[in-house]
Scaffold this motif. Structure first.
Motif, mmCIF file in Angstrom:
data_model
loop_
_atom_site.group_PDB
_atom_site.id
_atom_site.type_symbol
_atom_site.label_atom_id
_atom_site.label_comp_id
_atom_site.label_asym_id
_atom_site.label_seq_id
_atom_site.Cartn_x
_atom_site.Cartn_y
_atom_site.Cartn_z
ATOM 1 N N UNK A 80 5.470 6.154 -25.321
ATOM 2 C CA UNK A 80 5.723 5.393 -26.605
ATOM 3 C C UNK A 80 4.648 3.936 -26.640
ATOM 4 N N UNK A 84 -0.599 7.055 -29.823
ATOM 5 C CA UNK A 84 -1.275 8.140 -30.256
ATOM 6 C C UNK A 84 -0.317 8.803 -31.142
ATOM 7 N N UNK A 85 -1.062 9.186 -32.462
ATOM 8 C CA UNK A 85 -0.194 9.788 -33.463
ATOM 9 C C UNK A 85 0.057 11.259 -33.072
ATOM 10 N N UNK A 86 1.215 12.009 -33.474
ATOM 11 C CA UNK A 86 1.194 13.410 -32.913
ATOM 12 C C UNK A 86 1.802 14.041 -34.213
ATOM 13 N N UNK A 106 7.116 5.508 -37.449
ATOM 14 C CA UNK A 106 6.429 4.731 -36.469
ATOM 15 C C UNK A 106 6.017 3.316 -36.708
ATOM 16 N N UNK A 153 2.742 10.942 -41.211
ATOM 17 C CA UNK A 153 3.631 10.331 -40.337
ATOM 18 C C UNK A 153 2.858 9.939 -39.180
ATOM 19 N N UNK A 154 2.066 11.015 -38.871
ATOM 20 C CA UNK A 154 1.253 10.813 -37.736
ATOM 21 C C UNK A 154 0.242 9.820 -37.973
ATOM 22 N N UNK A 157 0.534 4.809 -38.848
ATOM 23 C CA UNK A 157 0.205 3.430 -38.118
ATOM 24 C C UNK A 157 -1.293 3.464 -37.867
#
Lengths: 364, 261
Positions: A80, A84-86, A106, A153-154, A157
Motif C-alpha cells: 500500500x 501503484x495503480x492495479x 484509492x 479506479x486504478x 489517484x
C-alpha cells in the motif's frame, strides 16, 4: 537525468523468486521499464510473468535481488506504500460499494478531501465513458463496464505506474479488441507507464511499445513487437510468437552476419546467424510461413527448393499450404489470397524460396 | 416443468413433526396466565397475577439484568475474537488454519458439563468463581464456535482478490478490514452475534458450576424455582424468554432474507 538518458521508472536487478525453496518461479531477472512506456509481460502459464508483476506490486517479495521504482529501492516496501495503480483479472470491484465509491476508494484511503474526491471521480468516470453510472452497483454492470470501472479506479489517484494482470481475459473477443484500443488510447493520452500481463500474443503485439517474453522463469527477450517477431533471438520466441518453420542443421560456414547451414537431408541454406555461432554449431533455421514465396518470385531468392504440395487449407483472406521438402512433410507456407490468386492442387511440384534475411539460424 | 406436489401423508407428517417441535415450548404460554397457585392451565378465568408477581419481584428483575449484561458482554467478546480468528484463517487458508478452525469449534463438541467442571477447577485457582467476569469469559468461549462458523461461511463467498485489490490500491490492513472485508461479511457477523447471544441468554450448566452464591441468571433462578416449588411464575419467565428469543431469531431470519436477495 543530466546526461540526457532518462532513468528507467522500474528496474529489476538480478531478481530471483522461489516459492518453495526448490524450483525458481523467476530467475536472473534484469528488466527495465522506461517512463511512459507500455510494456507487456508475455508467456505461457507458469512462465514467471505473473510472479514478476506480483513482485512489482509488492504482494510477493523477491528471494534475491532488488526492485527499484523511480530510483527508490522498493524491494521491502509494503504494497500500500508503493503508490501503484492495479487492474486485476476479473476486475475485483468491491461489491459493497457503488461504482462511484469503488473509484473513490484509492482517494478515500489516502484521506483526500471530500470535494476533491468528488471532482476526481467525476473526471475518471467520464474518462472511461461511464458518466451517470456512479450510483450503480458493480453487479448491475456488464463485464466491459466493470472493467472500465476497474481501470478508472486504478487511474483516479494519478499513479506513475499502473499494473494490469490479464484484465481482458474474461471478456468476449469483440469486446476485448475494443477494450485493447481504449486502454491503448488512455495510455497515450495520460502518459502513464503501464505494465501489462497477458498470455495472448495478439493482445501483446497490438498494445505494447515493448514486449518481454518469459518462459520457465526466465526472461527470453525484450523488444518492440515488430522486432520481436522479425528478429527472434531464440527458438522459443520464434515458435511462441506466431508460427515458424524450423529446420535443424549444422553451421558449415560463417561469413559476417550470414552463414550457410547444412540441413539433416544434406541441403544447404543461407541464413542470418544469431548470437554466438561458429562453424559446427547445431542450429535451428527458422522461417516464417508468410516469408516463403512461390514460383517466379522464388527464383530470385537465395534459398530455393522443389517441394510437393500436400495439402491446401482455405482461410478466406489467406491460403495455408503444407508442403514436402528437405525430407520433411511439415513445411507450411501462407499465401495472401490477393487478386488473381490461382487455384493450387495437392500433388503439384512447386518451387519455394526465401531470402537469407528472412531466415534465422538459432542456436538450439 | 412439473411442480412438486407433496402428498397428503407427507404434509400431515410434516405438521406432526412441527407440532412435536413447537408445542411443548408453547404449552407454557397459557400456564403463565393461570388463576391457580400451582403450575396448571387456567381453571376458571385467565389471570395476570403471576405476571404481576414476576415484574414486581426484585429477584426476577435482577436476574433479567444479570442475564442481559452477561449475554451482551460475552457476545461482544465472542464476536470480536471469532471474527478476527475466522478472517485470519481465511487469509492463511493453509492446513494449519483448517486445524485452528477445527479447534475453535471444539467448545461446541465438548459436553458442557465436562467443560463446566474444567472451568470450575481453573476458576477456583483464579478466584473467579461467583463473579460476573468469570461467567462472561466462560460464555464468550462457548459462544465462539457460533461466530467462527457463521463468519467463515460468509468469508467462503468472498473473493480473496478483493483484499489484494484493496491493498494494491493503497489501503492499510486496518482500512482493508474496515472498508472491504467487514462490510462484506457483516450479515455473517450479525448472525453469529445473535446465536452467541441466545446461547449465553439461556445457558444453565456453566452458571450452576461457577455462579457461586452470588450469581442468579434467569435460567438459574428458574432452575432453583422448579426445584423449590412449582410456582407458576416459572411459566411466566419461560413465556417471556420464549418471546424474547423469538424476537431475536426473527431478526436473524430477516437478516438472512436480506442477504439472499
Amino acid at each position: 537525468m543530466s546526461n540526457g538518458t532518462p532513468e528507467p521508472l522500474v528496474r529489476f536487478i538480478n531478481v530471483r523468486k522461489s516459492y518453495d525453496g526448490k524450483a525458481d518461479a523467476v530467475r536472473a531477472l534484469n528488466l527495465d521499464v522506461e517512463t511512459g512506456e507500455f510494456l507487456t509481460l508475455l508467456g505461457p502459464s507458469g512462465s514467471g510473468k505473473t510472479t514478476t508483476l506480483t513482485m512489482l506490486a509488492g504482494f510477493e517479495q523477491p528471494t534475491e535481488g532488488r526492485i527499484f521504482v523511480g530510483g527508490a529501492d522498493v524491494t521491502r516496501v509494503p504494497v500500500e506504500k508503493r503508490g501503484i495503480g492495479m487492474v486485476f483479472q476479473n476486475y475485483a470491484l468491491f461489491p459493497n460499494m457503488t461504482v462511484g465509491e469503488n473509484i473513490a476508494f484509492p482517494l478515500t484511503v489516502r484521506r483526500t478531501p471530500r470535494a476533491e474526491i468528488a471532482a476526481k471521480v467525476a473526471r475518471a468516470l467520464s474518462m472511461v465513458r461511464l458518466d451517470g453510472l456512479a450510483d450503480r452497483r458493480p453487479q448491475q454492470l456488464s463485464g466491459g463496464q466493470q472493467q472500465r470501472v476497474a481501470v478508472a479506479r486504478a487511474l483516479v489517484f494519478e499513479p506513475r505506474l499502473v499494473l494490469l494482470d490479464e484484465p481482458l481475459g474474461a471478456l468476449d473477443r469483440q469486446l476485448r479488441e475494443q477494450m485493447q484500443y481504449e486502454l491503448k488510447h488512455l495510455h497515450a493520452r495520460l502518459g502513464v507507464t503501464m505494465v501489462y500481463v497477458t498470455h495472448d500474443q495478439i493482445e501483446a503485439m497490438t498494445m505494447s511499445d515493448r514486449v518481454a517474453v518469459f518462459s520457465t522463469g526466465q526472461l527470453r527477450q525484450v523488444a518492440p513487437p515488430r522486432l520481436l517477431y522479425e528478429a527472434p533471438e531464440s527458438l522459443f520466441v520464434a515458435q511462441f510468437l506466431g508460427e515458424s518453420n524450423t529446420l535443424p542443421g549444422t553451421i558449415a560456414r560463417l561469413s559476417g552476419s550470414e552463414c550457410s547451414v547444412t540441413l539433416a537431408d544434406g541441403t544447404t541454406v543461407i541464413a542470418t546467424a544469431v548470437g554466438a555461432c561458429a562453424a559446427g554449431t547445431a542450429v535451428n533455421v527458422a522461417v516464417r510461413p508468410e516469408k516463403m514465396v512461390l514460383g517466379a518470385a522464388a527464383a530470385a531468392c537465395a534459398n530455393k527448393v522443389q517441394a510437393t504440395l500436400l495439402e491446401v487449407s482455405f482461410l478466406g483472406d489467406q491460403l495455408r499450404l503444407r508442403l514436402g521438402a528437405f525430407g520433411r512433410e511439415d513445411i507450411v507456407v501462407k499465401l495472401a489470397n490477393g487478386a488473381g490468386q490461382e487455384t493450387l492442387d495437392p500433388g503439384a511440384v512447386l518451387t519455394i524460396g526465401w531470402h537469407a534475411g528472412d531466415c534465422r539460424a538459432l542456436a538450439s | 416443468m412439473k411442480t412438486l406436489q407433496p402428498s397428503g401423508i407427507v404434509l400431515a407428517f410434516a405438521w406432526l413433526v412441527l407440532s412435536f417441535l413447537v408445542l411443548p415450548a408453547f404449552a407454557v404460554i397459557p400456564v403463565s396466565f393461570t388463576d391457580t397457585r400451582y403450575l396448571s392451565l387456567p381453571e376458571e378465568h385467565w389471570s395476570l397475577q403471576h405476571w404481576r408477581t414476576f415484574l414486581s419481584s426484585q429477584d426476577w428483575v435482577d436476574s433479567i439484568g444479570q442475564s442481559l449484561w452477561i449475554a451482551v458482554v460475552s457476545t461482544v467478546l465472542s464476536v470480536v475474537a471469532g471474527t478476527l480468528c475466522a478472517i485470519g484463517c481465511w487469509r492463511l487458508s493453509s492446513g494449519l488454519s483448517e486445524k485452528i478452525r477445527g479447534l475453535m469449534i471444539l467448545p461446541m463438541a465438548v459436553p458442557t458439563i465436562v467443560y463446566a467442571l474444567g472451568i470450575y477447577r481453573l476458576y477456583v485457582e483464579l478466584d473467579l468463581v461467583g463473579t460476573m467476569l468469570g461467567v462472561m469469559l466462560a460464555h464468550a468461549v462457548t459462544g465462539l464456535p457460533f461466530v467462527v462458523l457463521t463468519v467463515s461461511a460468509s468469508l467462503s463467498n468472498l473473493d480473496p482478490r478483493l483484499e489484494q485489490a484493496a491493498r494494491g490500491l493503497g489501503a492499510s490492513v486496518r482500512q482493508t478490514l474496515r472498508y472491504v472485508i467487514v462490510p462484506n461479511i457483516l450479515p455473517g457477523v450479525l448472525s453469529g452475534a445473535i446465536f452467541a447471544f441466545i446461547h449465553s441468554w439461556d445457558e444453565l450448566i456453566v452458571v450452576l458450576f461457577i455462579g457461586g452464591r452470588a450469581l442468579f441468571t434467569l435460567p438459574r433462578r428458574m432452575w432453583d424455582g422448579i426445584n423449590d416449588n412449582l410456582d407458576p411464575v416459572i411459566a411466566v419467565v419461560a413465556t417471556a424468554m420464549i418471546l424474547f428469543t423469538l424476537l431475536v431469531l426473527t431478526a436473524e431470519l430477516s437478516l438472512r432474507a436480506r442477504r439472499a436477495s
